[in-house]
Enzyme design. Structure first.
Site, mmCIF file in Angstrom:
data_model
loop_
_atom_site.group_PDB
_atom_site.id
_atom_site.type_symbol
_atom_site.label_atom_id
_atom_site.label_comp_id
_atom_site.label_asym_id
_atom_site.label_seq_id
_atom_site.Cartn_x
_atom_site.Cartn_y
_atom_site.Cartn_z
ATOM 1 N N ARG A 180 0.841 -1.203 0.000
ATOM 2 C CA ARG A 180 0.000 0.000 0.000
ATOM 3 C C ARG A 180 0.869 1.244 0.000
ATOM 4 N NH1 ARG A 180 -4.488 0.238 4.382
ATOM 5 N NH2 ARG A 180 -5.249 1.917 3.036
ATOM 6 N N CYS A 237 -1.435 6.674 8.722
ATOM 7 C CA CYS A 237 -1.759 5.367 8.137
ATOM 8 C C CYS A 237 -2.819 5.615 7.071
ATOM 9 C CB CYS A 237 -2.230 4.398 9.218
ATOM 10 S SG CYS A 237 -3.669 4.983 10.155
#
Length: 279
Positions: A180, A237
């Site tokens: 990611r 995040c």
């Protein structure tokens, strides 16, 4: 002082009237699963708090990230309703690794309640050890007297990050998995990649396979590049939840507490003018 508590130490505290035990189990794929799991069985005396409904504000599409911080007064009221008092020792837990419990750990510290610990290994460690489980939902005799005051020096916003992208004294730490971070996959957000200049420090590597945390010495090794670097660390995040896991890890490692970019990647990409890095 450690921010963690082990299952045996918690077991000795269960009858302490100043213990406030909170179950934070949650699933991003099935948002009600944590509440179902709580009803099926939880550590005796635990109350339940839901990530979306209790620990986050409503999402504003195109403006906020996926888990915006709740209004401090709203969160204070929710904590009072489950019976939290100013003098209480709070222990928070989730299924295992603390990915969701760390959000409540951080939120309580944000409001000034520093007597909070995360259960090392979570519910998984508790049940594996054969410790008691209850289906009874505790009802506090009265609302708690907890009074909080948000310390927004623990936060940094997108505007300041954008202004400081070339500032060598600022170091962003991205808590998501490597794929990611690199922008190779993005299962949750419409744009893939990371904030330019961020280093990848996957929060999943703060714990062992069974959900127990690495030792402070092992965590210190993880953060070795930033010990004595003089850099201001910022954790983010996908939505500001697991970023708190890296903040807890940094504190356990003996570093100054990193700031939280609570909007995180899902907020950063709401403005197409903000730069995106890949690879």
């Amino acid at each position: 002082m450690s921010q963690l508590i082990d299952i045996h130490a918690l077991a000795k505290l269960l009858d302490d009237p100043k213990l406030c035990l909170i179950d934070c189990r949650f699933s991003l794929d099935q948002p009600d699963q944590g509440r179902f799991d709580y009803a099926a069985g939880h550590i005796p005396g635990a109350r339940y708090m839901h990530l979306d409904k209790d620990l986050s504000a409503k999402v504003v599409p195109g403006i906020t990230g996926r888990h915006p911080l709740p209004d401090p007064e709203v969160l204070q009221a929710r904590l009072q309703r489950i019976g939290l008092n100013n003098a209480d020792q709070v222990v928070v837990y989730d299924d295992g690794a603390g990915l969701f419990a760390a959000r409540l750990w951080w939120s309580l510290r944000w409001l000034g309640h520093t007597r909070v610990k995360v259960l090392d290994g979570g519910f998984q460690a508790w049940t594996t050890a054969g410790l008691p489980v209850s289906q009874e939902t505790p009802r506090p005799a009265a609302e708690g007297n907890f009074q909080g005051q948000a310390d927004n020096s623990k936060l940094i916003d997108a505007a300041e990050i954008a202004q400081r992208l070339e500032d060598s004294s600022l170091q962003l730490l991205d808590a998501r998995g490597p794929a990611r971070y690199r922008g190779e996959v993005e299962p949750l957000d419409p744009v893939a990649g990371h904030i330019p200049g961020a280093a990848n420090l996957p929060c999943a590597e703060n714990t062992l396979a069974d959900g127990r945390w690495l030792t402070p010495e092992q965590l210190k090794t993880r953060f070795a590049p930033w010990h004595d670097s003089g850099k201001e660390l910022v954790s983010y995040c996908g939505s500001g939840v697991t970023a708190c896991h890296n903040i807890l890890a940094a504190v356990e490692a003996g570093l100054p507490e990193p700031k939280l970019y609570s909007g995180s990647w899902s907020e950063w990409i709401t403005d197409p003018q903000r730069p995106v890095a890949r690879g």
